[in-house]
Design a protein around this motif. Structure first.
Motif, PDB file in Angstrom:
ATOM      1  N   VAL A  30       0.838  -1.198   0.000  1.00 51.42           N
ATOM      2  CA  VAL A  30       0.000   0.000   0.000  1.00 51.42           C
ATOM      3  C   VAL A  30       0.877   1.253   0.000  1.00 51.42           C
ATOM      4  O   VAL A  30       0.585   2.239  -0.686  1.00 51.42           O
ATOM      5  N   GLY A  31       1.989   1.202   0.749  1.00 49.36           N
ATOM      6  CA  GLY A  31       2.901   2.334   0.779  1.00 49.36           C
ATOM      7  C   GLY A  31       3.516   2.608  -0.578  1.00 49.36           C
ATOM      8  O   GLY A  31       3.609   3.762  -1.006  1.00 49.36           O
ATOM      9  N   ALA A  32       3.934   1.557  -1.283  1.00 50.89           N
ATOM     10  CA  ALA A  32       4.549   1.735  -2.605  1.00 50.89           C
ATOM     11  C   ALA A  32       3.540   2.301  -3.604  1.00 50.89           C
ATOM     12  O   ALA A  32       3.865   3.204  -4.385  1.00 50.89           O
ATOM     13  N   PHE A  33       2.316   1.764  -3.584  1.00 53.03           N
ATOM     14  CA  PHE A  33       1.283   2.266  -4.479  1.00 53.03           C
ATOM     15  C   PHE A  33       0.988   3.736  -4.187  1.00 53.03           C
ATOM     16  O   PHE A  33       0.852   4.560  -5.107  1.00 53.03           O
ATOM     17  N   THR A  34       0.881   4.078  -2.907  1.00 51.40           N
ATOM     18  CA  THR A  34       0.592   5.458  -2.513  1.00 51.40           C
ATOM     19  C   THR A  34       1.712   6.394  -2.942  1.00 51.40           C
ATOM     20  O   THR A  34       1.460   7.494  -3.450  1.00 51.40           O
ATOM     21  N   ALA A  35       2.960   5.974  -2.727  1.00 49.09           N
ATOM     22  CA  ALA A  35       4.105   6.816  -3.092  1.00 49.09           C
ATOM     23  C   ALA A  35       4.093   7.129  -4.580  1.00 49.09           C
ATOM     24  O   ALA A  35       4.271   8.290  -4.988  1.00 49.09           O
TER      25      ALA A  35
END
Length: 209
Positions: A30-35
């Protein structure tokens, strides 16, 4: 959210205490997608504060990836460095808005380095820091996160590397449109008072070190 995950970290670990849990994979993914997603949105914004707001969302994604990939210290380190340089960038955007009589559209700015040097110089430091330029503080925190992410999952690592490039692009796009070239707006730009530019210089120190 970053602080919550960090404080509750034992809950996210696997039963053996390792970082190979599904919960941490979800956090990192989720963090990678958000970034990445927030960085692409930041590239398309023309409001000076919206560029920085979406940039903040993107950097939060970086921090979540750090925690999810097991780079606990790096995630919190980036939270700390980001607190200083992003505070400076937001205050700098406020100074620009005041100096341009409440104009927020970067298409109506330009050439402000001359009349607003005391704002432009710390803003450049903040821009170079968030872009990950060495030897500024965020270079070390982002580099640790990217390294850990690539070791944890190469796909997530590659997403963060691409996002780092996008971050440098949209931040220097912002800086060049605001502070270089010819002035494209209306009225006469003016430097803000020391009450406004003083904190920018104070925040430039922890942004550097």
């Amino acid at each position: 959210g970053i602080y919550f995950v960090a404080r509750a970290y034992p809950v996210f670990l696997s039963p053996t205490g390792g970082t190979d849990s599904t919960a941490l994979l979800v956090v990192a993914s989720v963090g990678a997608f958000t970034a990445f997603m927030a960085a692409t949105i930041a590239m398309s914004q023309y409001d000076i504060k919206r560029v920085l707001a979406w940039s903040t969302c993107s950097q939060l994604g970086y921090m979540f990836v750090g925690l999810g990939a097991g780079a606990f210290s790096a995630g919190l380190f980036h939270l700390m460095t980001h607190a200083f340089f992003k505070a400076m960038l937001f205050l700098g955007s406020g100074a620009v808005i005041i100096g341009l009589h409440h104009e927020q559209d970067i298409r109506k700015m330009g050439g402000l380095f001359g009349p607003m040097k005391k704002t432009a110089i710390p803003f450049l430091i903040g821009t170079a820091t968030i872009a990950g330029c060495p030897p500024f503080a965020a270079f070390f925190s982002k580099d640790e996160i990217v390294s850990a992410a690539y070791a944890y999952n190469p796909i997530i690592g590659i997403v963060l590397i691409v996002t780092a490039g996008l971050t440098a692009f949209y931040m220097f796009r912002l800086y060049f449109l605001v502070f270089t070239g010819e002035f494209r707006g209306h009225g006469e730009p003016h430097e803000v008072s020391p009450v406004m530019w003083g904190p920018l210089w104070a925040l430039a120190v922890p942004s550097l070190f």
